[in-house]
Scaffold this motif. Structure first.
Motif, PDB file in Angstrom:
ATOM      1  N   VAL A  77       0.860  -1.192   0.000  1.00  0.00           N
ATOM      2  CA  VAL A  77       0.000   0.000   0.000  1.00  0.00           C
ATOM      3  C   VAL A  77       0.895   1.241   0.000  1.00  0.00           C
ATOM      4  O   VAL A  77       1.834   1.333   0.796  1.00  0.00           O
ATOM      5  N   THR A  81      -2.049   6.409   0.073  1.00  0.00           N
ATOM      6  CA  THR A  81      -3.231   5.649   0.503  1.00  0.00           C
ATOM      7  C   THR A  81      -3.245   5.505   2.024  1.00  0.00           C
ATOM      8  O   THR A  81      -4.299   5.615   2.662  1.00  0.00           O
ATOM      9  N   ALA A 249      -3.269   1.477   6.640  1.00  0.00           N
ATOM     10  CA  ALA A 249      -3.073   1.000   5.258  1.00  0.00           C
ATOM     11  C   ALA A 249      -4.347   0.285   4.783  1.00  0.00           C
ATOM     12  O   ALA A 249      -4.819   0.487   3.653  1.00  0.00           O
ATOM     13  N   ARG A 253      -6.924   1.867   1.886  1.00  0.00           N
ATOM     14  CA  ARG A 253      -7.255   1.144   0.658  1.00  0.00           C
ATOM     15  C   ARG A 253      -8.769   0.899   0.569  1.00  0.00           C
ATOM     16  O   ARG A 253      -9.354   0.970  -0.502  1.00  0.00           O
TER      17      ARG A 253
END
Ligand code: UTP
Length: 463
Positions: A77, A81, A249, A253
Motif C-alpha cells: 500500500v 493511501t 493501510a 485502501r
C-alpha cells in the motif's frame, strides 16, 4: 396465575413441541412467565424450516461456483493511501467492534474469553491488550473511537462488570458500548424437538458471530454510529491479540476503493489448515469454510502458491451505509448447522448426558455478509504480524503459541529499532518480550522511543 397465551399454545401444538410444557401445572408464576418469554422469542416456523433443511445447508457453495479471488498486499500500500486512512482516523470516522459473545468451549476457561491472561510478560488479558490498542489509536489521532463490544447472555454480565471494575481501561465510559447478540434454541437431531436445559427452561446458545449484524441494527446502534459521523466499522474477534486495530493501510485502501466490505487475509500454512478461505462465489467475494472446500481445490496450486490459499483471520472493515442496507427490513444472514453434544432433560424429566452428537445448533456467520458487497477488498498480511488466535488449551492456536508469537513480534520491532534480541535454534525469540500498545503502537514508534538500549538480557515488558 398466568397461563400460556392461547395463540402461543396453538403454535406450540401445531409444531408438536408440547413437551416443552413438561411440569407446567406445578410451575409458579415466575417460572411460567420465563418459559412464555423464551417461547415467544422463538420463531417456531423458522426452526421447523431449518430442521427440515438440515441435510441441505444453503450456505455451502459447490466447486463449480468457485473461482480464485484477487488479493492485495498490506506491504504494497503506497504512502498516499496510508495517508487517506490516517485522515479518516483524524476525522473520527472509525468505530471498532469486538465480538466477544462466544462460549470459548475449546479453551475451557471459566470466564469470558476476553478475560484470559495472555501477555507473555505483563499477563494482561485479551480485553486489556485490545483496549490498550484503542487507547493508542485515540491518542495518536486525537479523536474518540467508539469501542463496541458484542456480548451474549453467556458473557454479558461478567464482561460488563470487568470493564466497570477496570474503569473502562481509561477509554471513557461513554466510548465503550456494550450490546448483546441474540440466541437460538437447539433441537434434537433425530426429532426436531426443542431441547430443554432443565424442566421449564429451553436450551439456547449464542446465534453465532453473524448475529452481530442483526444485533447492531436491532439495538439502534447502527443508526447511532451514523449520527456520530462514523463511516467505517473495524470488526475483529476477541481471541487474536495480534490484530492491528484501525490499520491505516487497510483503512486507506478500503476508502480508496470505496469498498463496502474489506477483509484481511493470511496465507494458509498448508492445504488442510483449518481456516476459511477467500474465493469468488458466483463472482462475488466470499469465504468458504475449510470443511466445505472441495478436496481438489484445497490442494490446487500455481507457481508454488495455493490457489485457494488466502485464509481468513476474521478481520473486516465494513462501510456503515452497507451494514444499514443489508440489515434493512430485519434481513438476517443464513443459518449454518452444527451437530453437537448437548446435555438435556428428556420428556420424562430425566437429565441426559449424551455420548454422541444429539443436537442441531444454528449459527450465523459474519462472512456471509461479504457476497452482498458490491465493492470489496481482500488484503493479505504476514501472519506473524497480525494473527495468532487463542482457541485451544494446548497445541495449535493455544496460549503457548500465542505467547511465542507476541514475543516474536516484539522481537522483530526491537530488531528494527537496532536492539539485539536473543533467538533460539528455531529462530524464535528465546525470552518473553512484550510491548504495550500504550508504549509503542508500531515498530516506528518503538524506534523513536527506545533510546540508547541495544541489548535484551531478560524477560522485558515495554510500558
Ligand atoms: P469461535 O468460533 O472461535 O467460538 O469464535 P468461541 O465461542 O470463541 O470458541 P469455541 O468454538 O466455543 O471454542 C470466534 C469469535 O467470534 C465470537 C467469539 O467470542 C470470538 O471472538 N463469537 C462466536 C461471538 O461473538 N458470538 C457467537 O455466537 C460465536
Amino acid at each position: 396465575m398466568n397461563d400460556i397465551p392461547p395463540a402461543l399454545l396453538k403454535k406450540v401444538r401445531a409444531h408438536r413441541q408440547e413437551h416443552v410444557l413438561l411440569g407446567w401445572e406445578k410451575f409458579d408464576a415466575r417460572r411460567r412467565g420465563d418459559l412464555i418469554r423464551q417461547l415467544e422469542a422463538i420463531d417456531l416456523d423458522e426452526i421447523a424450516r431449518l430442521y427440515s433443511d438440515r441435510d441441505h445447508p444453503s450456505g455451502v457453495p459447490t466447486a463449480d461456483r468457485l473461482t480464485p479471488i484477487p488479493t492485495e498486499k498490506t506491504s504494497e500500500v503506497d504512502a498516499s493511501t496510508i495517508a487517506l486512512g490516517r485522515e479518516s482516523l483524524a476525522k473520527g470516522e472509525l468505530a471498532v467492534l469486538l465480538v466477544a459473545g462466544g462460549q470459548g468451549t475449546r479453551l475451557g476457561f471459566d470466564h469470558p474469553k476476553g478475560m484470559f491472561p495472555i501477555g507473555p510478560v505483563s499477563n494482561k488479558t485479551l480485553f486489556e491488550i485490545h483496549t490498550d490498542k484503542v487507547f493508542a489509536l485515540v491518542r495518536r489521532y486525537g479523536k474518540p473511537v467508539p469501542f463496541l463490544v458484542m456480548t451474549s447472555p453467556a458473557t454479558h454480565d461478567e464482561t460488563e462488570e470487568y470493564f466497570r471494575e477496570k474503569q473502562y481501561f481509561g477509554l471513557g465510559r461513554e466510548n465503550v458500548i456494550f450490546f448483546q447478540q441474540g440466541t437460538m434454541p437447539a433441537v434434537d437431531l433425530a426429532t426436531g424437538q426443542l431441547l430443554l436445559e432443565a424442566v421449564g427452561v429451553l436450551f439456547t446458545s449464542p446465534n453465532g458471530h453473524g448475529g452481530t449484524l442483526t444485533a447492531l441494527s436491532d439495538s439502534g446502534l447502527l443508526a447511532e454510529l451514523e449520527k456520530r459521523g462514523i463511516r467505517h466499522l473495524f470488526y475483529f474477534q476477541v481471541d487474536n491479540p495480534l490484530v492491528k486495530i484501525g490499520d491505516p493501510a487497510f483503512l486507506g485502501r478500503h476508502i480508496a476503493l470505496q469498498a463496502e466490505a474489506s477483509s484481511k487475509a493470511i496465507a494458509k500454512a498448508f492445504p488442510k489448515e483449518k481456516m476459511g478461505v477467500f474465493a469468488l462465489i458466483d463472482g462475488r467475494c466470499g469465504i468458504v469454510e475449510y470443511s466445505d472446500l472441495p478436496e481438489e481445490l484445497a490442494h490446487a496450486s500455481r507457481d508454488g502458491r495455493l490457489v485457494y490459499g488466502s485464509g481468513s483471520p476474521a478481520i473486516h472493515l465494513f462501510d456503515v451505509g452497507f451494514l444499514k442496507r443489508i440489515t434493512e427490513g430485519k434481513k438476517k444472514l443464513p443459518f449454518h448447522f452444527a451437530r453437537k453434544k448437548v446435555p438435556y432433560v428428556s420428556d420424562t424429566g430425566e437429565a441426559i448426558d449424551p455420548t454422541t452428537e444429539n443436537a442441531l445448533k444454528f449459527e450465523m456467520f459474519i462472512f456471509d455478509s461479504l457476497p452482498m458487497a458490491d465493492r470489496y477488498l481482500v488484503m493479505e498480511s504476514p501472519r506473524e504480524e497480525e494473527f495468532s488466535p487463542v482457541k485451544n488449551a494446548s497445541g495449535v492456536d493455544s496460549p503457548a503459541t500465542c505467547h511465542r508469537d507476541l514475543s516474536n513480534l516484539a522481537g522483530v520491532w526491537l530488531e528494527k529499532a537496532g536492539v539485539k534480541v536473543p533467538r533460539n535454534q528455531e529462530g524464535h525469540v528465546s525470552l518473553p518480550l512484550e510491548i504495550s500498545p500504550r508504549f509503542a503502537f508500531d515498530a516506528a514508534e518503538l524506534t523513536a522511543k527506545i533510546g540508547t538500549r541495544r541489548t535484551i538480557e531478560s524477560a522485558t515488558y515495554f510500558e
